[in-house]
Design an enzyme around this catalytic site. Structure first.
Site, PDB file in Angstrom:
ATOM      1  N   ASP A  37       5.634  99.028  70.316  1.00 53.39           N
ATOM      2  CA  ASP A  37       6.930  98.685  70.910  1.00 53.39           C
ATOM      3  C   ASP A  37       7.946  98.235  69.858  1.00 53.39           C
ATOM      4  O   ASP A  37       7.589  97.919  68.730  1.00 53.39           O
ATOM      5  CB  ASP A  37       6.736  97.594  71.962  1.00 53.39           C
ATOM      6  N   LYS A  59      11.548 101.064  74.165  1.00 50.55           N
ATOM      7  CA  LYS A  59      12.419 101.515  75.250  1.00 50.55           C
ATOM      8  C   LYS A  59      13.861 101.639  74.761  1.00 50.55           C
ATOM      9  O   LYS A  59      14.344 100.799  74.029  1.00 50.55           O
ATOM     10  CB  LYS A  59      12.371 100.518  76.422  1.00 50.55           C
ATOM     11  N   MET A 170      14.197  87.711  77.608  1.00 50.88           N
ATOM     12  CA  MET A 170      15.182  88.775  77.837  1.00 50.88           C
ATOM     13  C   MET A 170      16.452  88.228  78.497  1.00 50.88           C
ATOM     14  O   MET A 170      17.079  88.916  79.303  1.00 50.88           O
ATOM     15  CB  MET A 170      14.580  89.881  78.729  1.00 50.88           C
TER      16      MET A 170
HETATM   17  C1  LIG Z   1       9.891  92.761  77.064  1.00 53.69           C
HETATM   18  S1  LIG Z   1       9.709  91.066  76.698  1.00 53.69           S
HETATM   19  C2  LIG Z   1       8.097  91.100  76.024  1.00 53.69           C
HETATM   20  C3  LIG Z   1       7.465  89.738  75.973  1.00 53.69           C
HETATM   21  C4  LIG Z   1       6.119  89.725  75.251  1.00 53.69           C
HETATM   22  N1  LIG Z   1       5.154  90.511  75.987  1.00 53.69           N
HETATM   23  C5  LIG Z   1       5.587  88.331  75.018  1.00 53.69           C
HETATM   24  O1  LIG Z   1       4.571  87.953  75.611  1.00 53.69           O
HETATM   25  O2  LIG Z   1       6.179  87.630  74.175  1.00 53.69           O
HETATM   26  C6  LIG Z   1      10.758  90.914  75.268  1.00 53.69           C
HETATM   27  C7  LIG Z   1      11.346  89.509  75.167  1.00 53.69           C
HETATM   28  O3  LIG Z   1      10.406  88.599  74.640  1.00 53.69           O
HETATM   29  C8  LIG Z   1      11.060  87.613  73.864  1.00 53.69           C
HETATM   30  N2  LIG Z   1      10.533  87.679  72.488  1.00 53.69           N
HETATM   31  C9  LIG Z   1       9.517  88.435  72.053  1.00 53.69           C
HETATM   32  N3  LIG Z   1       9.230  88.164  70.760  1.00 53.69           N
HETATM   33  C10 LIG Z   1      10.098  87.207  70.381  1.00 53.69           C
HETATM   34  C11 LIG Z   1      10.297  86.480  69.172  1.00 53.69           C
HETATM   35  N4  LIG Z   1       9.563  86.685  68.088  1.00 53.69           N
HETATM   36  N5  LIG Z   1      11.280  85.552  69.142  1.00 53.69           N
HETATM   37  C12 LIG Z   1      12.020  85.298  70.222  1.00 53.69           C
HETATM   38  N6  LIG Z   1      11.883  85.952  71.392  1.00 53.69           N
HETATM   39  C13 LIG Z   1      10.917  86.879  71.484  1.00 53.69           C
HETATM   40  C14 LIG Z   1      12.547  87.913  73.932  1.00 53.69           C
HETATM   41  O4  LIG Z   1      13.081  87.158  75.003  1.00 53.69           O
HETATM   42  C15 LIG Z   1      12.537  89.394  74.253  1.00 53.69           C
HETATM   43  O5  LIG Z   1      13.736  89.790  74.855  1.00 53.69           O
END
Ligand SMILES: C[S@@+](CC[C@H](N)C(=O)[O-])C[C@H]1O[C@@H](n2cnc3c(N)ncnc32)[C@H](O)[C@@H]1O
Length: 249
Positions: A37, A59, A170
């Site tokens: 991803d 995506k 998100m």
């Molecule tokens: C589609 S979701 C996936 C979440 C992921 N499965 C998780 O458990 O962290 C994507 C969102 O996760 C958050 N996100 C993921 N990695 C991040 C990071 N390293 N720092 C800050 N936000 C993060 C953000 O809000 C981003 O828009």
């Protein structure tokens, strides 16, 4: 006869390769194909077997359904020639990002699937920057909410307003609407909020504010970020890379 292919649905953690689980590393090292991803950094992909085929499965804005169908197609095609396929998702594979749908689809198509849990940004972003998710006498409950438009327009904000710590993923784009909705549901404008940008990655940033300021469009922040709303923000002990950068708004 070719052995039955196995698909590993793997969580890559928030970004720092040191936050990968040992099992995630093990399956990456044995992968013949990795479909990854958008938020999975190059440093983690570099840990995959050098022989592995790397396929981008991020995506595209507004084309999520199309891309998802392409990913499903791709995995089925790869399963015809590979024995070990890794579907690599940021954080934990079952937290948003359609991990549950992928698990269902793959098993319904007769594939042997194993889930390798990952460290979710929903908890890691707070822990890394010194914000406790719960705190004795301050916060005894938390919820994780999707901050994309489709969800925030239909969610029962009154029910969520009663939860001590709200973590929103998100939510960067809709931050004003989220704050307005919570204030309408009874949360005070003075309630502390924080965004943790790029948790565990280069240029990690901690941005502290209030619900009222967020509703007024006064918080500058960039995705990816985790939004935390609740009194636990005041209990922060500034640690980590973001503390050194010392950002405020
Ligand atoms: C589609 S979701 C996936 C979440 C992921 N499965 C998780 O458990 O962290 C994507 C969102 O996760 C958050 N996100 C993921 N990695 C991040 C990071 N390293 N720092 C800050 N936000 C993060 C953000 O809000 C981003 O828009």
């Amino acid at each position: 006869m070719k052995p039955k292919p196995k698909v590993y649905l793997v969580g890559a953690g928030p970004g720092d390769p040191d936050l990968l689980t040992r099992k995630a590393l093990k399956v990456l090292e044995s992968a013949e194909a990795v479909i990854y991803d958008r938020l999975v950094p190059a440093e983690i992909l570099a840990l995959a077997s050098p022989a592995a085929m790397l396929v981008y499965g991020g995506k595209r804005q507004g084309e999520q359904d199309l891309v998802q169908a392409e990913i499903f197609d791709h995995i089925l095609r790869l399963a015809a020639s590979c024995n070990v396929i890794v579907r690599l998702k940021s954080g934990d594979p079952t937290v948003f990002g359609r991990g549950g749908e992928e698990l269902r689809f793959l098993t319904e198509h007769g594939l042997d699937v194993e889930v390798v849990p990952g460290v979710s940004s929903a908890t890691a972003a707070l822990a890394l920057t010194g914000v406790p998710l719960t705190y004795r006498g301050v916060a005894a409950s938390f919820a994780v909410v999707a901050g994309h438009r489709q969800n925030i327009l239909t969610i029962d904000w009154a029910a969520h307003a009663g939860i001590d710590t709200l973590v929103v993923l998100m939510g960067v784009e809709n931050r004003e609407l989220i704050a307005e909705s919570l204030m309408r549901a009874g949360r005070p404008a003075s309630l502390p909020v924080a965004f943790i940008e790029r948790a565990s990655m280069e240029r990690e940033r901690f941005v502290e504010s209030t619900l009222g300021e967020m509703a007024a469009g006064m918080v500058e922040v960039e995705a990816p970020a985790v939004l935390v709303i609740g009194e636990v923000v005041r209990k922060r002990v500034p640690i980590g890379a973001a503390a050194e950068a010392g950002a405020r708004k």
